[in-house]
Scaffold this active site. Structure first.
Site, mmCIF file in Angstrom:
data_model
loop_
_atom_site.group_PDB
_atom_site.id
_atom_site.type_symbol
_atom_site.label_atom_id
_atom_site.label_comp_id
_atom_site.label_asym_id
_atom_site.label_seq_id
_atom_site.Cartn_x
_atom_site.Cartn_y
_atom_site.Cartn_z
ATOM 1 N N ASP A 2 0.860 -1.156 0.000
ATOM 2 C CA ASP A 2 0.000 0.000 0.000
ATOM 3 C C ASP A 2 0.917 1.234 0.000
ATOM 4 O O ASP A 2 2.133 1.136 0.055
ATOM 5 C CB ASP A 2 -0.948 -0.027 1.220
ATOM 6 C CG ASP A 2 -2.160 0.854 1.007
ATOM 7 O OD1 ASP A 2 -3.174 0.647 1.682
ATOM 8 O OD2 ASP A 2 -2.090 1.755 0.132
HETATM 9 C C1 GLC Z 1 -4.194 4.348 -0.177
HETATM 10 C C2 GLC Z 1 -5.118 3.225 0.216
HETATM 11 C C3 GLC Z 1 -5.251 2.154 -0.828
HETATM 12 C C4 GLC Z 1 -5.069 2.751 -2.206
HETATM 13 C C5 GLC Z 1 -3.631 3.223 -2.295
HETATM 14 C C6 GLC Z 1 -3.311 3.878 -3.653
HETATM 15 O O1 GLC Z 1 -3.472 4.775 0.955
HETATM 16 O O2 GLC Z 1 -4.874 2.595 1.461
HETATM 17 O O3 GLC Z 1 -6.528 1.539 -0.653
HETATM 18 O O4 GLC Z 1 -5.336 1.787 -3.196
HETATM 19 O O5 GLC Z 1 -3.309 4.137 -1.253
HETATM 20 O O6 GLC Z 1 -4.004 5.074 -3.765
#
Ligand code: GLC
Length: 736
Positions: free
Chosen positions: A262
């Protein structure tokens, strides 16, 4: 590209070039030819990394993607195309309801249809991968991200997760499908106190029994990617957790796809306290089998050195790079780096009539009628209707994660009602601001139109609302939480309708008019003190581009509401977590022999939620009768039928979701008081009866036993069938 060609390409890469494939950067590095030092400098990476990174997140749009891909390939030595990934959670341009609403349709096939449309809009806009489905089980409405989940039941979540993966990925046709990335692996929904990014800690049994199945279903459904979660699992952050990523995901489940972190999660291993610096964080992640580093410089700035110092094996980089190349190859990017991107097709597909029609249907099916004291449906004629409230004419009903959607495409509730009823019988007034104070929005406040206006005049707003209400026969109050009070980083400890809006409700209530409350929220709100102030309640969630039309369809009876809750509505936030499939405890209120005080309960609040899992009303009523099971004794290998009759006792056709629950009274570990094991949606004409049959076998009785083996155990069981988890017929049987 054939496998041998891919291998040839792979072996032609230098170690650095393999590492670059494992780097994902945001679009701001690529939007202008001359990349400002800004993002590069801030991230601490070289231009070479920018020129060779393997993927980009959250850039989308055919024209932009074609331009970036073209520029990138012109400078690429090996002509390895970029992967474009984005958060397309419940819609790209046609925004469907938030997943917590989609879950309330109890219609996985319909949601798969939505994801097929979402994939098509995304593919022609150049996206290759979506960071969806979010498969996190949720039991705590204080957590803002419950809006992205389909709810508190493992079995139901697995059905939706599978439907979404299959809808997004289809047969991988270039302009019809995108790869999916299930997230957040694992158990992010169990963040303590519902506080965002907080600790998760549970037994392996609970993890395997309740939280892991929906991710596993995604993998079994062919999901191409998995995203690591921010939280720890058994003391080790998922992004550096070898047991979770290799032993479970890869070795036990056979996942061969790409694991991505993430956002900047590798670097967070330092803050978590399992790494002292980027280098140690990098080592933990690559050894856990994490392939792509989203938005940090860990992999690009440390992997090479770790190999040179003999701290990690070069094979780890090879394996990760090959997985990324295989995904690019499976998407056909080597043959066509632009895949489905088409400026022309965007014009045809985005928000096309077919998609808008589907969005209206799905949105209507996701609405949940929570209360109706003979006020709904509202007659379209001879009724003067007042629509009041900050959500009456508000386009932010697409919710927080519709980051690529356009609020300008939204039909507001006001516009939708105006299409249905005579203008002389309809008035609107905002009544009040959404919130008393918007400072919590910080910089986001300027980014989103949450409905707030600068030139507010509270006295005038209220005066206008009261005069409009006075002229009406029925008031529709459109209230709810700000969309930025929901979603990521939207955790709240007070989960009621904002006070400024409750004050408006009290003022309108003094007028003695019939009131229908429409609630917009990304979570179950605490409505306990609202119930007796209004005559009807519709839970609208954030219903998407067509939410206004869908609500008008339900409010005026063109659609009979059929939504059923997939997450319990707490009586009080102090009850949380409250969920239907709880354990009985040693002192259950209903059956304990202890004296009244000494039972498992609160002094100041009932144990039951205000509205239970599976609950929802209709404009008609249904009667359940004649529950029979075909066997009192079920043997291993046999299948038992559980039949029930259901009758539409009202004057309107309706669709009921008949729910099957099971209870295992005695196990080698405690078992929930109820577990959803099946459901069927049946449509009944007025007066019509149907028999609904469920089939029960050993499979439905299996669980993770004392020794963490997934199997059944013999003993006494109960079958429950009804319209929600708190209202069922029941019948015992024995499994031997
Ligand atoms: C965010 C979220 C995740 C998302 C990623 C990319 O922090 O936790 O769900 O897909 O970053 O934006």
């Amino acid at each position: 590209m054939k496998e041998e060609q891919l291998n040839e390409l792979f072996y032609s890469l230098t170690l650095e070039e393999k590492i670059y494939q494992l780097v994902q950067l945001s679009g701001d590095f690529y939007k202008t030819a001359a990349v400002a030092v800004g993002p590069k400098g801030k991230l601490g990476i070289s231009q070479e990394v920018v020129d060779n990174a393997g993927s980009i997140l959250n850039i989308i749009g055919a024209e932009q993607i074609i331009k970036i891909q073209k520029n990138y390939l012109e400078n690429s030595r090996h002509k390895i195309p970029l992967l474009f990934m984005a958060d397309i959670i419940y819609g790209y341009k046609t925004i469907f309801p938030i997943p917590l609403a989609l879950g309330c349709t109890w219609n996985p096939d319909l949601i798969r249809e939505c994801c097929i449309k979402i994939a098509e809009e995304s593919a022609v806009s150049g996206a290759h991968v979506t960071f969806a489905p979010m498969a996190d089980l949720v039991r705590d409405p204080r957590w803002g991200r419950v809006m992205e989940s389909t709810g508190e039941d493992t079995y139901l979540n697995t059905l939706f997760t599978s439907a979404m993966v299959k809808g997004f990925q289809g047969d991988f046709t270039a302009d019809k499908s995108i790869a999916s990335c299930v997230k957040h692996f694992a158990a992010y929904g169990a963040s303590e106190a519902g506080r965002e990014y907080n600790t998760v800690d549970m037994s392996e049994r609970r993890l395997r029994q309740d939280y892991l199945p929906s991710y596993k279903t995604a993998v079994d459904s062919g999901c191409e990617m998995v995203m690591t979660s921010f939280n720890i699992v058994d003391g080790i952050p998922a992004t550096g957790n070898k047991w979770l990523m290799k032993d479970v995901l890869r070795d036990e489940w056979g996942f061969e796809g790409v694991i991505i972190t993430d956002y900047a999660a590798i670097q967070e291993l330092i803050a978590h306290g399992v790494a002292s610096n980027d280098r140690e964080a990098t080592k933990l992640s690559i050894e856990a089998g994490v392939d792509i580093d989203m938005k940090t410089s860990c992999y690009s700035n440390n992997l090479r050195q770790l190999i040179d110092d003999g701290e990690i094996k070069k094979e780890l980089i090879d394996e990760s790079c090959l997985r990324v190349l295989k995904l690019k190859n499976k998407l056909g990017l080597f043959e066509n780096p632009y895949r489905g991107a088409s400026i022309e097709k965007e014009k045809e597909v985005l928000c096309c009539a077919e998609n808008i029609k589907l969005a209206r249907k799905v949105s209507a099916e996701s609405l949940v009628l929570l209360q109706n004291n003979n006020v709904l449906p509202i007659s379209k004629k001879n009724k003067k209707i007042a629509l009041i409230g900050p959500y009456g004419d508000n386009t932010s009903i697409i919710g927080l994660w519709a980051i690529h959607g356009d609020q300008s495409d939204v039909t507001t509730l006001k516009d939708a009602i105006a299409e249905k009823i005579d203008a002389n019988n309809f008035c609107y007034a905002k009544g009040c601001e959404l919130l008393e104070d918007y400072t919590f929005l910080g910089d986001f406040g300027k980014m989103v139109n949450g409905g707030e206006t600068s030139d507010t005049n509270p006295e005038q707003d209220l005066e206008e609302a009261i005069s409009v209400a006075m002229e009406s026969d029925v008031v529709i109050l459109a209230l709810g939480e700000h969309m930025m009070q929901s979603g990521e980083a939207g955790s709240r400890t007070n989960i009621t309708i904002p006070k400024i809006q409750l004050d408006l409700l009290d003022k309108i209530r003094e007028l003695g008019k019939k009131i229908v409350l429409v609630i917009f929220s990304g979570r179950p709100l605490v409505l306990t003190n609202v119930l007796d102030k209004v005559d009807g309640i519709i839970q609208a969630w954030f219903p998407g581009t067509e939410g206004g039309h869908a609500l008008a369809d339900v409010l005026f009876g063109d659609v009979n509401p059929s939504g059923r809750l997939t997450m319990s509505f707490p009586y009080s936030v102090g009850q949380v977590p409250v969920y239907y499939n709880e354990f009985n405890t040693g002192r259950p209120v209903k059956t304990s022999t202890h004296s009244e005080r000494f039972m498992s309960k609160f002094l100041d609040c009932p144990n039951d939620p205000l509205f239970s899992f599976g609950y929802g009303l209709s404009y008609t009523t249904y009667e359940y009768s004649d529950l029979v099971v075909s066997k009192d004794i079920l043997k291993v290998g046999e299948i038992m039928e559980a039949k029930v009759s259901i009758t539409n006792k009202g004057k309107i056709k309706g669709t009921e979701t008949v729910q099957l629950y099971i209870r295992d009274f005695v196990g080698s570990v405690v078992r929930p008081v109820k577990e959803l094991k099946g459901f069927k949606k049946v449509t009944l004409a007025p007066g019509q009866s149907k028999q609904v049959v469920f089939y029960i076998g050993e499979e439905q009785l299996m669980f993770f036993t004392k020794n963490l083996e997934y199997k059944s155990e013999k003993g006494e069981f109960m079958v429950f069938i009804g319209g929600n988890s708190n209202n069922t017929l029941e019948m015992k049987f024995t499994f031997i």
